[in-house]
Motif scaffolding. Structure first.
Motif, PDB file in Angstrom:
ATOM      1  N   HIS A  77       0.484  -1.710   0.339  1.00  0.00           N
ATOM      2  CA  HIS A  77      -0.212  -0.301  -0.208  1.00  0.00           C
ATOM      3  C   HIS A  77       1.208   1.620  -0.294  1.00  0.00           C
ATOM      4  CE1 HIS A  77      -3.568  -2.638   0.994  1.00  0.00           C
ATOM      5  NE2 HIS A  77      -2.766  -2.319   1.870  1.00  0.00           N
ATOM      6  N   GLY A  78       1.333   1.437  -1.530  1.00  0.00           N
ATOM      7  CA  GLY A  78       2.484   2.870  -1.444  1.00  0.00           C
ATOM      8  C   GLY A  78       2.883   2.635  -2.518  1.00  0.00           C
ATOM      9  N   ARG A  79       3.745   4.367  -2.428  1.00  0.00           N
ATOM     10  CA  ARG A  79       4.569   3.987  -3.432  1.00  0.00           C
ATOM     11  C   ARG A  79       5.932   3.951  -3.161  1.00  0.00           C
ATOM     12  NH1 ARG A  79       1.180   8.030  -4.318  1.00  0.00           N
ATOM     13  NH2 ARG A  79       2.187   9.520  -2.933  1.00  0.00           N
ATOM     14  N   THR A  80       7.175   2.954  -3.641  1.00  0.00           N
ATOM     15  CA  THR A  80       7.996   2.652  -3.290  1.00  0.00           C
ATOM     16  C   THR A  80       9.216   2.254  -3.687  1.00  0.00           C
ATOM     17  OG1 THR A  80       8.203   0.499  -4.589  1.00  0.00           O
ATOM     18  CG2 THR A  80       6.695   0.318  -2.223  1.00  0.00           C
ATOM     19  N   ALA A  81       9.880   3.562  -3.037  1.00  0.00           N
ATOM     20  CA  ALA A  81      11.747   3.329  -3.947  1.00  0.00           C
ATOM     21  C   ALA A  81      12.787   2.342  -3.223  1.00  0.00           C
ATOM     22  CB  ALA A  81      12.447   4.173  -3.295  1.00  0.00           C
ATOM     23  N   LEU A  82      14.011   1.779  -3.789  1.00  0.00           N
ATOM     24  CA  LEU A  82      14.390   0.524  -3.509  1.00  0.00           C
ATOM     25  C   LEU A  82      16.354   1.514  -3.292  1.00  0.00           C
ATOM     26  CD1 LEU A  82      15.231  -1.576  -2.305  1.00  0.00           C
ATOM     27  CD2 LEU A  82      15.275  -2.568  -4.852  1.00  0.00           C
ATOM     28  N   MET A  83      16.808   1.231  -2.292  1.00  0.00           N
ATOM     29  CA  MET A  83      17.873   1.992  -2.576  1.00  0.00           C
ATOM     30  C   MET A  83      19.563   1.123  -2.015  1.00  0.00           C
ATOM     31  SD  MET A  83      18.672   4.881  -0.575  1.00  0.00           S
ATOM     32  CE  MET A  83      19.993   4.846   0.163  1.00  0.00           C
ATOM     33  N   GLN A 153      11.075  10.852  -5.009  1.00  0.00           N
ATOM     34  CA  GLN A 153       9.968   9.799  -6.179  1.00  0.00           C
ATOM     35  C   GLN A 153       8.225  10.021  -4.705  1.00  0.00           C
ATOM     36  OE1 GLN A 153      11.748   5.959  -7.246  1.00  0.00           O
ATOM     37  NE2 GLN A 153      13.753   6.968  -6.290  1.00  0.00           N
ATOM     38  N   ASP A 154       7.971  10.815  -4.046  1.00  0.00           N
ATOM     39  CA  ASP A 154       6.797  11.238  -3.198  1.00  0.00           C
ATOM     40  C   ASP A 154       6.759   9.412  -3.140  1.00  0.00           C
ATOM     41  OD1 ASP A 154       5.195  12.723  -1.770  1.00  0.00           O
ATOM     42  OD2 ASP A 154       3.864  12.861  -3.819  1.00  0.00           O
ATOM     43  N   VAL A 155       7.514   9.321  -2.298  1.00  0.00           N
ATOM     44  CA  VAL A 155       7.495   7.530  -2.049  1.00  0.00           C
ATOM     45  C   VAL A 155       7.226   7.425  -0.452  1.00  0.00           C
ATOM     46  CG1 VAL A 155       8.592   6.844  -3.156  1.00  0.00           C
ATOM     47  CG2 VAL A 155      10.300   7.186  -1.250  1.00  0.00           C
ATOM     48  N   GLU A 156       6.481   6.262  -0.273  1.00  0.00           N
ATOM     49  CA  GLU A 156       5.741   6.180   1.041  1.00  0.00           C
ATOM     50  C   GLU A 156       6.264   5.374   1.431  1.00  0.00           C
ATOM     51  OE1 GLU A 156       2.255   8.112  -0.855  1.00  0.00           O
ATOM     52  OE2 GLU A 156       2.495   5.721  -1.126  1.00  0.00           O
ATOM     53  N   ILE A 157       7.283   4.174   1.083  1.00  0.00           N
ATOM     54  CA  ILE A 157       7.979   2.777   1.589  1.00  0.00           C
ATOM     55  C   ILE A 157       9.281   2.994   0.700  1.00  0.00           C
ATOM     56  CG2 ILE A 157       8.007   0.647   1.211  1.00  0.00           C
ATOM     57  CD1 ILE A 157       5.074   0.688   1.148  1.00  0.00           C
ATOM     58  N   LEU A 158      10.113   2.957   1.848  1.00  0.00           N
ATOM     59  CA  LEU A 158      11.912   3.333   1.334  1.00  0.00           C
ATOM     60  C   LEU A 158      11.933   2.222   1.811  1.00  0.00           C
ATOM     61  CD1 LEU A 158      14.205   4.641   0.554  1.00  0.00           C
ATOM     62  CD2 LEU A 158      14.524   5.423   2.361  1.00  0.00           C
ATOM     63  N   LEU A 159      13.043   1.322   0.350  1.00  0.00           N
ATOM     64  CA  LEU A 159      13.219   0.112   1.347  1.00  0.00           C
ATOM     65  C   LEU A 159      15.191   0.129   0.621  1.00  0.00           C
ATOM     66  CD1 LEU A 159      10.913  -1.711  -1.615  1.00  0.00           C
ATOM     67  CD2 LEU A 159      11.197  -1.929   0.958  1.00  0.00           C
ATOM     68  N   MET A 160      15.926  -0.831   1.368  1.00  0.00           N
ATOM     69  CA  MET A 160      17.014  -0.299   1.994  1.00  0.00           C
ATOM     70  C   MET A 160      17.811  -1.894   1.608  1.00  0.00           C
ATOM     71  SD  MET A 160      16.795   3.200   4.070  1.00  0.00           S
ATOM     72  CE  MET A 160      18.461   3.703   3.704  1.00  0.00           C
ATOM     73  N   ASP A 161      18.374  -1.951   0.668  1.00  0.00           N
ATOM     74  CA  ASP A 161      19.584  -3.333   0.902  1.00  0.00           C
ATOM     75  C   ASP A 161      20.552  -2.485   1.026  1.00  0.00           C
ATOM     76  OD1 ASP A 161      20.300  -5.170   0.028  1.00  0.00           O
ATOM     77  OD2 ASP A 161      20.229  -5.906  -2.474  1.00  0.00           O
ATOM     78  N   GLY A 187       7.686  10.250   8.426  1.00  0.00           N
ATOM     79  CA  GLY A 187       6.686   9.138   8.596  1.00  0.00           C
ATOM     80  C   GLY A 187       6.390   7.729   7.631  1.00  0.00           C
ATOM     81  N   LEU A 188       7.683   7.482   7.025  1.00  0.00           N
ATOM     82  CA  LEU A 188       8.146   6.812   5.891  1.00  0.00           C
ATOM     83  C   LEU A 188       7.717   4.726   6.079  1.00  0.00           C
ATOM     84  CD1 LEU A 188      11.461   8.132   3.908  1.00  0.00           C
ATOM     85  CD2 LEU A 188       9.300   7.324   3.217  1.00  0.00           C
ATOM     86  N   THR A 189       7.820   4.216   6.097  1.00  0.00           N
ATOM     87  CA  THR A 189       7.506   3.262   6.088  1.00  0.00           C
ATOM     88  C   THR A 189       9.095   2.001   5.420  1.00  0.00           C
ATOM     89  OG1 THR A 189       5.580   2.686   5.694  1.00  0.00           O
ATOM     90  CG2 THR A 189       6.785   0.247   6.006  1.00  0.00           C
ATOM     91  N   VAL A 190      10.089   2.043   6.475  1.00  0.00           N
ATOM     92  CA  VAL A 190      11.607   1.316   5.759  1.00  0.00           C
ATOM     93  C   VAL A 190      11.149   0.152   6.220  1.00  0.00           C
ATOM     94  CG1 VAL A 190      13.703   1.786   6.112  1.00  0.00           C
ATOM     95  CG2 VAL A 190      11.920   3.762   6.656  1.00  0.00           C
ATOM     96  N   VAL A 191      11.930  -0.430   4.924  1.00  0.00           N
ATOM     97  CA  VAL A 191      12.495  -1.662   5.006  1.00  0.00           C
ATOM     98  C   VAL A 191      14.099  -1.956   5.174  1.00  0.00           C
ATOM     99  CG1 VAL A 191      12.279  -4.356   4.464  1.00  0.00           C
ATOM    100  CG2 VAL A 191       9.591  -3.211   4.968  1.00  0.00           C
ATOM    101  N   PHE A 192      14.753  -2.746   5.752  1.00  0.00           N
ATOM    102  CA  PHE A 192      16.304  -2.283   5.874  1.00  0.00           C
ATOM    103  C   PHE A 192      16.462  -3.673   5.413  1.00  0.00           C
ATOM    104  CE2 PHE A 192      19.663  -1.448   7.460  1.00  0.00           C
ATOM    105  CZ  PHE A 192      20.752   0.057   6.808  1.00  0.00           C
ATOM    106  N   VAL A 193      17.397  -4.151   4.789  1.00  0.00           N
ATOM    107  CA  VAL A 193      18.859  -5.222   5.040  1.00  0.00           C
ATOM    108  C   VAL A 193      20.290  -5.041   5.309  1.00  0.00           C
ATOM    109  CG1 VAL A 193      19.417  -6.721   3.153  1.00  0.00           C
ATOM    110  CG2 VAL A 193      17.070  -6.446   3.045  1.00  0.00           C
TER     111      VAL A 193
END
Length: 256
Positions: A77-83, A153-161, A187-193
């Motif tokens: 649910h939301g736009r994502t970006a991947l780092m 990118q006006d994201v709500e979810i940030l994915l970080m590898d 208020g980002l949602t972050v999933v960080f590897v």
């Protein structure tokens, strides 16, 4: 698989339900993920840890929509970006133009692109550096620029590898502080590897430990340590030790 680009009225940002991912076919197939079920709340900071080859990066690719599960459902649910660990900035563009690239692709005008890019560079402590080229920046500065580009990118979810894996300890510690400030402010949602268990304890609201190949959720550790945190604080080091003990037990079990 469901990807939702706009904000919706839900407290769950990411949901993986019975997700498995295999590469190849038949007897030669390699199962990277096996029946993972995981929910990430909106605004939560979750770190994925585990031994190499446990499916951490595969999980991010599924969440980002770069790949599809073999079995199960991924709902975002939301736009994502991947780092990634490498900033992947275009060397022929200035730092400002790298940050503004998503705005250009979105059809924003030149003046608006420049204004927003400079705002984001200020937010990641790169104010005044917009006219430089990526090769003129340190590794930490390049990752700050990559973060600013993701935010553009006006994201709500940030994915970080493993975004800080190649940096020295001092630079990494500074970027922990800055990432936490950005996360708190947006208020980002972050999933960080990460492979660094202390980094996970320093940053996250929850640590999810994956088993070795095939990846399954072996354990979860809620992080209740007050913020702001220091990576060398007794609380962070104590939690990191507990997670490391559990990780070692899992690696030994897999080896046996």
């Amino acid at each position: 698989m469901t990807l939702t680009g706009a904000r919706v009225a839900t407290t769950t940002a990411i949901s993986l339900q019975g997700v498995s991912k295999a590469f190849g076919h038949g007897g030669s197939a390699v199962v990277a993920l096996d029946s993972i079920t995981l929910d990430v709340a909106r605004g939560e900071f979750v770190c994925l840890v585990g031994a190499s080859g446990c499916g951490k990066s595969t999980s991010l690719n599924l969440i980002a929509g770069l790949d599809r599960p073999t079995v199960g459902d991924v709902t975002v649910h939301g736009r994502t970006a991947l780092m990634f660990q490498e900033a992947a900035l275009f060397p022929w563009l200035t730092v400002r133009d790298n940050v503004a690239l998503p705005l250009r692709l979105a059809g924003k005008g030149k003046a608006e692109r420049r204004r927003r890019a400079d705002e984001l560079l200020e937010q990641v402590h790169l104010g005044g550096q917009g006219g430089r080229r990526p090769h003129e920046l340190s590794g930490g500065m390049r990752q700050r620029a990559a973060l600013a580009r993701a935010l553009a990118q006006d994201v709500e979810i940030l994915l970080m590898d493993e975004p800080f894996g190649a940096l020295d300890a001092m630079t990494r510690d500074l970027l922990h502080d800055e990432l936490e400030q950005v996360w708190s402010a947006t208020g980002l949602t972050v999933v960080f590897v990460t492979h660094n268990v202390r980094e996970a304890a320093r940053l996250s609201d929850r640590i999810v430990l994956l088993t070795s190949l095939p990846g399954k959720v072996a354990d979860e550790f809620p992080v209740t340590i007050d913020r702001p945190r220091r990576i060398d604080s007794p609380e962070v080091m104590g939690l990191a030790a507990a997670v490391t003990d559990r990780l070692r037990a899992e690696v030994r079990r897999h080896g046996d």
